[in-house]
Design an enzyme around this catalytic site. Structure first.
Site, PDB file in Angstrom:
ATOM      1  N   PRO A  81      71.572 -28.584  31.905  1.00 34.78           N
ATOM      2  CA  PRO A  81      72.166 -29.630  31.762  1.00 34.78           C
ATOM      3  C   PRO A  81      71.688 -30.214  30.391  1.00 34.78           C
ATOM      4  O   PRO A  81      70.590 -30.089  29.943  1.00 34.78           O
ATOM      5  CB  PRO A  81      71.521 -30.420  32.971  1.00 34.78           C
ATOM      6  CG  PRO A  81      71.218 -29.720  33.709  1.00 34.78           C
ATOM      7  CD  PRO A  81      70.898 -28.162  33.342  1.00 34.78           C
ATOM      8  N   CYS A  82      72.811 -30.824  29.760  1.00 37.03           N
ATOM      9  CA  CYS A  82      72.384 -31.190  28.297  1.00 37.03           C
ATOM     10  C   CYS A  82      72.725 -32.859  27.962  1.00 37.03           C
ATOM     11  O   CYS A  82      72.491 -33.436  26.886  1.00 37.03           O
ATOM     12  CB  CYS A  82      73.621 -30.759  27.511  1.00 37.03           C
ATOM     13  SG  CYS A  82      75.422 -31.095  27.866  1.00 37.03           S
ATOM     14  N   GLN A  83      72.949 -33.603  29.270  1.00 37.29           N
ATOM     15  CA  GLN A  83      72.949 -34.816  29.229  1.00 37.29           C
ATOM     16  C   GLN A  83      71.891 -35.826  28.374  1.00 37.29           C
ATOM     17  O   GLN A  83      72.071 -36.954  27.791  1.00 37.29           O
ATOM     18  CB  GLN A  83      73.238 -35.875  30.591  1.00 37.29           C
ATOM     19  CG  GLN A  83      74.367 -35.044  31.111  1.00 37.29           C
ATOM     20  CD  GLN A  83      74.318 -33.875  32.062  1.00 37.29           C
ATOM     21  OE1 GLN A  83      73.574 -33.250  31.900  1.00 37.29           O
ATOM     22  NE2 GLN A  83      75.142 -33.831  32.937  1.00 37.29           N
ATOM     23  N   PHE A  85      70.331 -34.756  25.859  1.00 40.13           N
ATOM     24  CA  PHE A  85      70.358 -34.514  24.647  1.00 40.13           C
ATOM     25  C   PHE A  85      71.706 -34.934  23.919  1.00 40.13           C
ATOM     26  O   PHE A  85      71.711 -35.177  22.752  1.00 40.13           O
ATOM     27  CB  PHE A  85      70.145 -32.946  24.185  1.00 40.13           C
ATOM     28  CG  PHE A  85      69.006 -32.499  24.939  1.00 40.13           C
ATOM     29  CD1 PHE A  85      67.581 -32.657  24.862  1.00 40.13           C
ATOM     30  CD2 PHE A  85      69.266 -31.189  26.005  1.00 40.13           C
ATOM     31  CE1 PHE A  85      66.570 -32.164  25.301  1.00 40.13           C
ATOM     32  CE2 PHE A  85      68.346 -30.656  26.608  1.00 40.13           C
ATOM     33  CZ  PHE A  85      66.775 -31.263  26.355  1.00 40.13           C
TER      34      PHE A  85
END
Length: 273
Positions: A81-83, A85
């Site tokens: 998951p990238c939320q 960043f």
């Protein structure tokens, strides 16, 4: 020889599809989202699928269940998951101790247990600089401590024949040698979705053998033009493929299906090929 992958944080199977097209067999996929995994299961029915929180999966138990010894798996792939960043998330909602930010560590535990020959991890470009580079440095150092040679870079899909300006950071790791970043296959002016010059550095204007970037017109220009609410009642495409991209995307498809143009401010065409 059979080349194999395991896809962590698999989503609907984007990374798996790329490897599948390159001749790899997907052994296992882990994804928590029910709708995403339904798509994955439809496209890859023979793959072992775990729909659950990856933190609840024991890497050692999974490796044994798959009958794999260490270094037997060809590639471990995944996009944690990238939320935590992403710049698309307001700064007030991004913080270092966000639990989603720690899932790259879970990815690394699977790398340590399976010891695949290669590792591919994908994320938003900001992960390379987030929190003063702490995340990038930890991922690199951990992989190196496992015996891998690591390369990381930002790639933009538009420079590889995709009709989308989508920048992503990639970590490539190998037990054998340091991997080279793939050279761009396409060139042209784009408006990068990454707010720096890093993406544009992939483009070498002196390369004369690169193809032009693929535009939206190149991609869907062969579909019939409809008025709002109009239904396309013919089965066949109105024209033959106008370029290589359309030829590839059509593949074995000869018909156009479910053609109704939705009414809306963006005039979206509800096409499926």
């Amino acid at each position: 020889m059979t080349y194999t992958i395991i896809d962590l944080f698999a989503g609907a199977g984007g990374l798996t599809t790329g490897f599948h097209l390159a001749g790899f067999q997907s052994l296992c996929a882990i994804e928590i989202d029910k709708k995403a995994i339904a798509t994955y299961k439809y496209n890859y029915p023979s793959t072992k699928i775990l729909q659950q929180d990856i933190r609840e999966v024991n890497p050692s138990d999974l490796r044994l269940a798959l009958g794999l010894t260490q270094e037997k798996l060809t590639v471990l792939v995944g996009g944690p998951p990238c939320q935590g960043f992403s710049r698309n998330i307001p700064a007030s909602d991004r913080y270092f101790n966000d639990s989603r930010n720690q899932l790259y560590q879970t990815f690394l535990t699977f790398v340590q247990e399976f010891r695949p020959v290669y590792v591919v991890m994908e994320n938003v470009p900001e992960i390379l600089n987030a929190y003063e580079g702490i995340i990038k440095n930890e991922i690199t150092e951990k992989l190196e401590s496992f015996g891998y040679k690591v390369t990381s870079s930002i790639l933009n899909a538009a420079y590889y024949g995709i009709p989308q300006t989508r920048s992503r950071a990639f970590f490539l790791a190998s037990l054998n040698r340091k991997l080279d970043i793939p050279k761009p296959t396409h060139q042209g002016d784009i408006r990068s979705d990454y707010r720096s010059s890093l993406s544009s550095r992939q483009l070498n204007i002196f390369e004369s053998n690169l193809s032009p970037i693929v535009t939206i017109k190149d991609a869907i220009g062969d579909l019939p033009s409809l008025k709002d609410g109009e239904e396309y009642t013919h089965q066949n495409y109105p024209d033959s493929p106008q370029n290589l991209y359309q030829t590839i995307i059509r593949h074995e498809s000869t018909n156009v299906h479910a053609q109704v143009k939705a009414v809306g401010s963006r005039g979206y065409n509800g096409y499926s090929q």
